[in-house]
Motif scaffolding. Structure first.
Motif, PDB file in Angstrom:
ATOM      1  N   GLY A  31       0.788  -1.497  -0.039  1.00 15.23           N
ATOM      2  CA  GLY A  31      -0.002   0.317  -0.580  1.00 15.23           C
ATOM      3  C   GLY A  31       0.788   1.056   0.212  1.00 15.23           C
ATOM      4  O   GLY A  31       0.596   1.527  -0.907  1.00 15.23           O
ATOM      5  N   GLY A  32       1.914   1.056   0.679  1.00 11.99           N
ATOM      6  CA  GLY A  32       2.509   2.631   1.230  1.00 11.99           C
ATOM      7  C   GLY A  32       3.375   2.461  -0.342  1.00 11.99           C
ATOM      8  O   GLY A  32       3.353   3.925  -1.025  1.00 11.99           O
ATOM      9  N   GLY A 321      -3.283  -1.817   8.646  1.00 11.89           N
ATOM     10  CA  GLY A 321      -2.023  -2.209   7.619  1.00 11.89           C
ATOM     11  C   GLY A 321      -2.519  -0.937   6.958  1.00 11.89           C
ATOM     12  O   GLY A 321      -1.270  -0.740   6.513  1.00 11.89           O
ATOM     13  N   ALA A 322      -3.590  -0.647   6.425  1.00  7.21           N
ATOM     14  CA  ALA A 322      -4.094   0.703   5.854  1.00  7.21           C
ATOM     15  C   ALA A 322      -2.795   1.567   6.093  1.00  7.21           C
ATOM     16  O   ALA A 322      -2.764   2.658   5.371  1.00  7.21           O
ATOM     17  N   PRO A 323      -3.890   1.942   7.336  1.00  4.18           N
ATOM     18  CA  PRO A 323      -2.577   3.432   8.125  1.00  4.18           C
ATOM     19  C   PRO A 323      -1.602   3.527   8.029  1.00  4.18           C
ATOM     20  O   PRO A 323      -0.579   4.510   7.692  1.00  4.18           O
ATOM     21  N   LEU A 324      -0.988   2.132   8.280  1.00  6.14           N
ATOM     22  CA  LEU A 324       0.436   2.053   8.479  1.00  6.14           C
ATOM     23  C   LEU A 324       0.708   2.367   6.765  1.00  6.14           C
ATOM     24  O   LEU A 324       2.051   2.900   6.509  1.00  6.14           O
ATOM     25  N   LEU A 356      -7.182  -0.442  -1.458  1.00  2.93           N
ATOM     26  CA  LEU A 356      -8.130  -1.172  -1.081  1.00  2.93           C
ATOM     27  C   LEU A 356      -7.298  -2.572  -2.116  1.00  2.93           C
ATOM     28  O   LEU A 356      -7.500  -3.262  -1.951  1.00  2.93           O
ATOM     29  N   ALA A 357      -7.046  -1.873  -3.622  1.00  2.00           N
ATOM     30  CA  ALA A 357      -6.111  -3.224  -4.195  1.00  2.00           C
ATOM     31  C   ALA A 357      -5.155  -3.638  -3.892  1.00  2.00           C
ATOM     32  O   ALA A 357      -4.830  -4.605  -3.489  1.00  2.00           O
ATOM     33  N   ALA A 358      -4.180  -2.562  -2.608  1.00  2.00           N
ATOM     34  CA  ALA A 358      -3.321  -3.900  -2.089  1.00  2.00           C
ATOM     35  C   ALA A 358      -4.135  -4.309  -1.078  1.00  2.00           C
ATOM     36  O   ALA A 358      -3.620  -6.411  -0.473  1.00  2.00           O
ATOM     37  N   THR A 359      -4.860  -4.483  -0.486  1.00  2.17           N
ATOM     38  CA  THR A 359      -5.545  -5.202   0.341  1.00  2.17           C
ATOM     39  C   THR A 359      -5.789  -6.234  -0.090  1.00  2.17           C
ATOM     40  O   THR A 359      -6.092  -7.670   0.530  1.00  2.17           O
ATOM     41  N   ALA A 360      -6.492  -5.921  -1.823  1.00  4.90           N
ATOM     42  CA  ALA A 360      -6.797  -7.314  -2.764  1.00  4.90           C
ATOM     43  C   ALA A 360      -5.999  -7.981  -3.374  1.00  4.90           C
ATOM     44  O   ALA A 360      -6.388  -9.397  -3.345  1.00  4.90           O
TER      45      ALA A 360
END
Length: 802
Positions: A31-32, A321-324, A356-360
């Motif tokens: 994500g980062g 993970g997303a905020p990180l 969301l793409a990184a999570t997916a």
């Protein structure tokens, strides 16, 4: 099924911690990196300098080449390629009256933009962009202190730290002048340090025969204005920024390459580690899955159970993970801004869709890994599945061998065929490292069996605990593989980057030493080309620029220098063919080889303001590292580059060069190489940090799975001290295997990269840095292999012991 999965996760939280940590890191890193790439792809300079204009009229700011290819049967394929110019051509002054006659136009403001360098009384230098005061109305700019500029004066950006009344020397391509600061602007731009001069001084300072743009106010439409002038370079809204001087705007092309490389490294490493961690977690439950099959559960039900469990854990990891990921992106961006690797205005843009793409991606990788790890236990007969949980099944060797050979072949092709001495060399070596690591992962059980077998027998010579450690290592090959491969990843991803970047930096310094070997001193600063008329003797003066050449119908931009030499040249560029004596074009060996150029060929060249010419290739030089790929006459560059000033003079003997800083020739070596090395070190730090956490996590998962095994050994009479010594020896074996695999991959990649650079085969580059990296990985592996096992041993008690 969801309820059963929730109950399983709640009852076996410890077993899912490893997957949770790996998924959290995957979301954060992917994500980062994705946020960084998204931010740089969508980054655009603001239009604040033209906020008050309704329409901006500019010139053509790019070179376009169109090729037509005959595909046969009367069909043709047309391609048009473009490249952005670094400068802006002057527009006809007659356009002002033509625009004024367009219906709906109420005001026309000419805008002149030109680079300049200011030298303050205390010797400080600052690069800025000059404009005539008339164009201040396009924002509008106002003066906070002092007054608007009159002849011989200028109003300056507040960030320059100047005050009204200060005297500065202003250097442009037309000459240098002493000027007085009339005032300090109330506004400032993030993209450029703007300086305004009196309109009467613009032509003399800039050398421009006309404006670089026109600002239009009124109700006239973009289409009407374009038709009136017969052009298509008319802009409104956010596109108005295209009328500004290109070199005054942030250039994100380099940043796109950097962050593309970052996302490649992080995505590969996270997917690699996540796959291994999830597979290890699932393999710990093979007995449980086999029992469920024996009690009547269907394969489809078990697939669904594993899928829902993995989905729940990964989704839970995505919440922090997303905020990180945002924090990771901000930290990396800040460090790159400090190094100057990305433009100062660059800012991270948080985008929910990217997260969301990184999570997916994390979810898909986790689900696929779980399915692959459990496929045999779920598909085969229950009795056979139970047997496999007691004795490791040696299956899938054919598929693993094919995958390993395919990945190895791909790496060999890249290392042998792709030119690694060019701008894509580092990227290609990373891809080669990744392919070789995939081969290591595919053939991991076989490689670990071979290496681990030898090392485990050596461990057996250290006593009963060593013999037991060796026996477990040979019997539990997949467990050892699961912890050795992440260590190999840690070495093989980071070591080639570290060593190859160090080698590139050292070779650049060597070539710089060779280039300036004949020079006694180097003067740096800013000097108009006309000032060189006062010099005599042997010298080489350079003007940095960008030149565009035609590469088979595709315009490509390259770093270049305009050069003027004295009686004799001082810079030794290592010409391998021909020479350059002040006329024509010289090209680097890499560029000449890539385009098939020979001395005597005519090369189409475009200069920064779009001026097209054809220059004969008079020489091909070897010493291009840290310098540039093209050399053209200084006079030609000064005429057609909006900056067009001399920034460096290498000379022999004693020369007096007012306004420039003189240093010994060899003192110029460190700066640029250190900046490039710094950029690579950021990537290495990010990769090392993630892989270190991943190694700790993997070892912890593997240690937790051995609780029952260690309890059985305690029941058989083994003391805690003996078990600690046994696990320590196992850690030594696993760490050594991982290091050997990583060193093997690194050696292959570094040797190929080194040979491509200068024909010298090097198996080791920068031994001290390499040793530090290997020592750090080794210590981490030993600590990760012993500490979790010691924690598990504390909770292990034989029956009857309190």
């Amino acid at each position: 099924m969801t309820g059963l999965a929730l109950a399983t996760v709640r009852s076996r939280l410890a077993a899912f911690v490893g997957t949770f940590v790996a998924a959290l890191l995957a979301v954060a890193l992917i994500g980062g990196a994705a946020l960084l790439l998204f931010s740089v792809l969508t980054a655009a300079p603001t239009t604040h300098r033209f906020d008050a204009a309704d329409v901006m009229v500019g010139g053509d700011r790019q070179i376009s080449l169109t090729t037509v290819k005959d595909k046969g049967k009367g069909k043709q394929k047309t391609k048009t390629k473009t490249e952005r110019l670094a400068g802006a051509p002057a527009l006809p002054p007659s356009w002002a009256s033509a625009l004024a006659k367009v219906d709906g136009v109420t005001q026309v403001t000419p805008d002149h933009s030109f680079p300049l360098t200011m030298v303050t009384a205390d010797g400080r230098t600052a690069a800025a962009v000059g404009h005539g005061w008339a164009s201040a109305a396009l924002m509008p700019f106002t003066v906070a202190t002092g007054a608007v500029p009159a002849a011989g004066q200028l109003a300056v950006d507040p960030s320059l730290g100047l005050r009204a009344g200060d005297r500065v020397q202003v250097v442009t391509r037309t000459g240098d002048r002493d000027m007085v600061v009339s005032g300090v602007l109330a506004q400032r731009l993030a993209e450029q340090q703007a300086v305004f001069v009196a309109d009467a001084d613009v032509a003399a300072l800039s050398g421009l025969p006309g404006p670089t743009a026109y600002g239009v106010r009124g109700t006239a439409s973009k289409t009407t204005i374009a038709q009136a002038l017969g052009i298509d370079t008319v802009y409104t809204g956010p596109d108005k920024v295209n009328a500004d001087l290109p070199s005054a705007l942030p250039d994100y092309i380099g940043a796109i390459s950097i962050f593309g490389f970052v996302i490649g490294i992080t995505t590969f490493a996270t997917v690699f580690v996540l796959t291994g961690t999830v597979a290890l977690t699932v393999r710990q439950r093979l007995r449980e899955l086999a029992l469920l099959r024996a009690t009547g559960a269907t394969p489809r039900q078990l697939w669904r159970l594993l899928g829902v469990e993995t989905l729940l854990v990964a989704l839970a990891a995505a919440v922090p993970g997303a905020p990180l990921a945002v924090v990771v992106a901000q930290v990396i961006a800040a460090r790159f801004r400090e190094l100057g690797a990305v433009p100062a205005p660059f800012a991270v843009r948080v985008n929910v869709a990217v997260l969301l793409a990184a999570t997916a991606v994390t979810l898909l990788v986790a689900l696929a890994s779980a399915r692959l790890a459990a496929r045999r236990a779920i598909r085969i007969a229950p009795a056979q599945a139970l047997q496999d949980t007691v004795v490791e099944a040696r299956t899938g060797w054919f598929v693993r061998t094919v995958l390993a050979l395919t990945a190895t072949l791909g790496a060999i092709v890249i290392l042998a065929v792709v030119p690694l001495d060019g701008p894509f060399g580092m990227g290609m070596t990373f891809i080669s490292s990744a392919l070789l690591l995939c081969a290591v992962a595919a053939a991991g059980p076989l490689l670990v069996r071979l290496l681990g077998g030898l090392l485990s027998r050596a461990a057996g010579l250290t006593g009963i605990t060593g013999w037991l450690a060796g026996a477990f290592t040979r019997a539990e090959n997949r467990r050892v593989t699961s912890v050795a491969v992440p260590l190999a990843l840690m070495v093989a991803i980071n070591a080639p980057m570290l060593l190859n970047s160090a080698l590139s930096g050292e070779l650049a310094k060597e070539q710089e030493r060779a280039r300036t070997a004949a020079a006694t001193s180097v003067a740096t600063g800013a000097l108009p080309l006309s000032a060189l008329r006062q010099l005599s003797g042997d010298y080489s003066a350079t003007l940095p620029t960008r030149l565009i050449v035609d590469e088979g119908g595709k315009p490509e931009d390259y770093a270049a220098y305009g050069m003027q030499i004295g009686v004799r040249t001082v810079l030794d560029l290592g010409f391998s063919a021909g020479d350059w004596q002040g006329e024509g074009l010289a090209a680097s060996a890499y560029l000449a080889r890539a385009n098939g150029w020979q001395v005597g060929d005519a090369v189409d060249v475009w200069l920064p303001d779009g001026y097209a010419t054809q220059l004969p290739l008079t020489g091909i030089f070897e010493y291009s590292r840290g310098f540039g790929d093209l050399i053209a006459p200084a006079r030609l560059v000064a005429e057609h580059d909006p900056r067009g000033v001399v920034t460096s003079i290498a000379y022999q003997g004693d020369l007096t060069i007012p306004g420039m800083r003189v240093t010994p020739a060899q003192a110029q070596l460190a700066g640029d190489a250190d900046e490039r090395q710094g950029a690579w070190e950021i990537m290495i730090a990010v990769s090392l940090g993630f892989t270190a956490i991943a190694v700790l996590n993997t070892f912890a998962v593997a240690a937790a799975a051995r609780r029952s095994q260690l309890a059985q050994l305690r029941l058989l009479g083994a003391t805690p001290r003996q078990l600690r010594r046994m696990t320590a020896r196992e850690a030594v074996v696993a760490t050594t295997v991982g290091l050997l695999l990583g060193i093997t991959v690194t050696t292959v990649v570094v040797a190929a990269f080194s040979t491509a650079q200068d024909g010298t085969l090097r198996l080791i580059v920068d031994p001290a840095a390499y040793a530090r990296l290997l020592a750090a990985v080794g210590v981490l592996g030993l600590a990760a292999g012993t500490l979790p096992a010691r924690l598990v041993l504390r909770s292990v008690r034989p029956v009857g012991e309190r």
